[in-house]
Design an enzyme around this catalytic site. Structure first.
Site, PDB file in Angstrom:
ATOM      1  N   HIS A  88      -9.240 -42.932-106.051  1.00 29.64           N
ATOM      2  CA  HIS A  88      -8.004 -42.616-105.326  1.00 29.64           C
ATOM      3  C   HIS A  88      -7.322 -41.375-105.899  1.00 29.64           C
ATOM      4  CE1 HIS A  88      -4.627 -43.423-102.744  1.00 29.64           C
ATOM      5  NE2 HIS A  88      -3.800 -43.535-103.757  1.00 29.64           N
ATOM      6  N   SER A 120      -1.821 -40.235-100.621  1.00 24.46           N
ATOM      7  CA  SER A 120      -1.506 -41.649-100.817  1.00 24.46           C
ATOM      8  C   SER A 120      -0.200 -42.006-100.085  1.00 24.46           C
ATOM      9  CB  SER A 120      -1.419 -41.931-102.325  1.00 24.46           C
ATOM     10  OG  SER A 120      -1.330 -43.303-102.571  1.00 24.46           O
ATOM     11  N   ASP A 169     -12.829 -43.481-103.213  1.00 15.51           N
ATOM     12  CA  ASP A 169     -11.495 -44.094-103.162  1.00 15.51           C
ATOM     13  C   ASP A 169     -11.633 -45.489-102.562  1.00 15.51           C
ATOM     14  OD1 ASP A 169      -8.870 -44.851-102.773  1.00 15.51           O
ATOM     15  OD2 ASP A 169      -8.279 -43.007-101.730  1.00 15.51           O
TER      16      ASP A 169
END
Lengths: 376, 197
Positions: free
Chosen positions: A353, A155, A320
């Site tokens: 995610h 991320s 995601d």
């Protein structure tokens, strides 16, 4: 296989002012970090693990809690670090660092402002991914590491890994960019802004100077986390984990906590608000929003990435929707266009995610398979 | 699969790649061909592969592998990025035949395509005897084959003609990996083509 055991954090002080992308300088600062494994004589086996929005330096192992219990507080990415694990501490020297502006020990909004002696609060500058990478580079200098074998993260951590290859092309041999994106979409920024508005409009926020009022904007921070948390999960996973189940079995036709998902989100929100700093949350989300390495290159990502010298592994997760596989492919496509070395794995995962934190055998095998080829 | 035949296929492809050229291998598996092209021919290689196990094996082999579904075309790859785009023993497993051939020549200057020839005499014999062929180049039973398209040299050349693709070179091998010149659609088990526009 066991992990890295009990670990403790270290501190590094930097007195040379750090110029910031948003203007101004941070006069002096402190970074808190942890290390696992042993730095080899050539200092060539170092891996920097960059953290995401709510992460910190405590990547792996147990750190003692405030009661001195040595087996408390497992690191946020412990499942991937340790002897025989993909980030193998028998081969690599692994560094986790808390980013500037954080709330886990590195200089941040709750730290004293040297100009006033009071907490920085709202006056702490808005730091960017580029600023973090510059501060990491000074930590590398401090540790005597000329070039990282690997810089990696998921991320926002993946975005730092990407920026590392652009800011210091000669100081990164491999970059692992996981569940990341070359820039946030309007939708991503929109979610971040609602989260920020929740904090900014909390009466206990006091314009960011809540420390001196002896309060914390818990309601705002809690809402911000609840919203964020929704974007970290997948629809499928929520359906499977919570569905439409009610806590009591029957609707009460009121606004109490009824659905299991409501209960879960409130729990996550409360837990987070209890330990995280609202000013840090604002800055982390801004760092995400501003990240856009192609901006100075006419939005041409390939041109922006052309100066990277590192070899890349890019990893995305099928469910995601925050930073979808398509966003990772933008990085991959730009690198293929440039003839740069890049491998890309799209992991089939139900966890949205947050998949990058999960102990998925295939995902970990991919990381392991790549790192096995990295010469320490 | 017979190593000789596999080598013969790869030998031909390797001989067509010049040092420094950029190669895209579609359905690259564990990256064996690319590894050879990189190590022996000094090529700059990328592979496309869909299967998790194959992608993992390619990563372990140090290959620039990109996990992607060929059926969705080669979106994301820019026009004329590669000197050669290779589709080795994979065309028969692709549903969108015309699209992938078109895409290969969009992103590359040359398409290298190899496939098993259904009209190979041993395959014809099998069908004559009432059974679908199982051979070195068609090593699957009818019920577990990944192959979707069953075609011959003549069929393929007719499609190339229809699509306006130019056959620059054709090499045909029997099931022992020997080059076949006479009666290739009868004596050839595996065909390897270089195509252009």
């Amino acid at each position: 296989m066991s992990g890295v055991g009990t670990v403790s954090a270290q501190r590094a002080q930097f007195s040379q002012p750090l110029p910031l992308k948003g203007g101004g300088v941070l006069p002096a600062y402190e970074l808190v970090y942890e290390t696992y494994g042993t730095l080899n004589a050539a200092k060539s086996n170092a891996i920097l693990v960059c953290h995401a929005l709510s992460g910190h330096h405590h990547v792996a192992g147990h750190s003692a809690d405030e009661f001195g219990n040595p087996t408390a507080n497992l690191g946020w990415w412990d499942n991937i670090v340790g002897p025989g694990r993909p980030l193998d501490t028998d081969r690599f020297f692994i560094v986790g660092v808390n980013n500037l502006g954080g709330c886990h020990g590195s200089t941040g909004p709750a730290s004293p402002n040297p100009a006033t002696g009071k907490p920085w609060g709202a006056d702490f500058p808005v730091v960017t991914v580029e600023d973090w990478v510059d501060s990491h580079a000074r930590l590398a200098d401090h540790l005597g590491i000329d070039a990282w074998a690997v810089v990696m993260g998921g991320s926002l951590g993946g975005m730092q890994a990407l920026q590392w290859t652009l800011s210091y092309p000669g100081r990164v041999r491999h970059a692992l960019v996981i569940a990341a994106t070359p820039k946030l979409s309007a939708e991503n920024i929109a979610f971040n802004d609602v989260a920020r508005q929740a904090i900014l409009t909390d009466p206990d926020f006091h314009g960011g100077h809540f420390y001196e009022h002896g309060v914390r904007p818990l309601r705002g921070l809690r809402l911000a986390r609840m919203l964020g948390h929704i974007t970290y999960l997948s629809d499928d996973q929520m359906a499977e984990k919570f569905g439409r189940r009610l806590r009591t079995g029957a609707g009460s036709y009121s606004f109490d906590v009824e659905f299991e998902i409501e209960s879960y989100l409130r729990y996550q929100g409360d837990k987070f608000a209890g330990v995280f700093d609202a000013n840090t949350y604002l800055r982390m989300t801004k760092a995400l929003d501003y990240f856009d390495p192609a901006q100075d290159y006419g939005d041409d990502l390939a041109r922006a990435l052309a100066r990277a010298r590192a070899k890349f592994l890019v990893v995305a997760f099928s469910t995601d929707w925050r930073f979808s596989p398509g966003r990772s492919r933008e990085i991959v496509n730009a690198m293929v266009h440039n003839g740069q070395d890049v491998a890309y794995a799209e992991i089939d995962s139900a966890h949205g995610h947050d998949s990058f934190l999960m102990d998925d055998p295939h995902y970990h095998a991919v990381i392991d398979g790549y790192l096995k080829r990295v010469t320490p | 699969m017979n190593r000789n035949v596999e080598r013969a296929d790869f030998d031909l492809i390797a001989s067509w790649v010049q040092p420094g050229e950029r190669v895209l291998d579609l359905g690259c598996g564990d990256g064996s061909l690319l590894k050879r092209l990189i190590d022996e021919r000094g090529a700059k290689g990328y592979g496309v592969e869909l299967g998790d196990a194959e992608v993992l094996a390619a990563i372990r082999n140090g290959i620039n592998v990109i996990q992607s579904n060929l059926e969705q075309g080669l979106a994301g790859f820019d026009d004329q990025t590669f000197n050669h785009v290779v589709l080795s023993r994979t065309l028969q497993t692709v549903r969108h035949t015309e699209r992938i051939l078109g895409e290969m020549l969009r992103v590359g200057r040359e398409a290298v395509v190899s496939f098993p020839n259904f009209a190979y005499w041993k395959n014809r014999m099998a069908v004559m005897a009432g059974r679908m062929p199982v051979s070195e180049d068609l090593p699957y039973e009818w019920f577990d084959t990944p192959n979707l398209r069953f075609f011959t040299l003549l069929d393929f050349e007719s499609l190339c003609d229809k699509m306006g693709l130019v056959i620059r070179e054709r090499q045909v091998l029997d099931d022992a990996g020997r080059c076949i010149v006479e009666e290739p659609n009868f004596l050839g088990s595996l065909a390897v083509y270089r195509l252009g526009r």
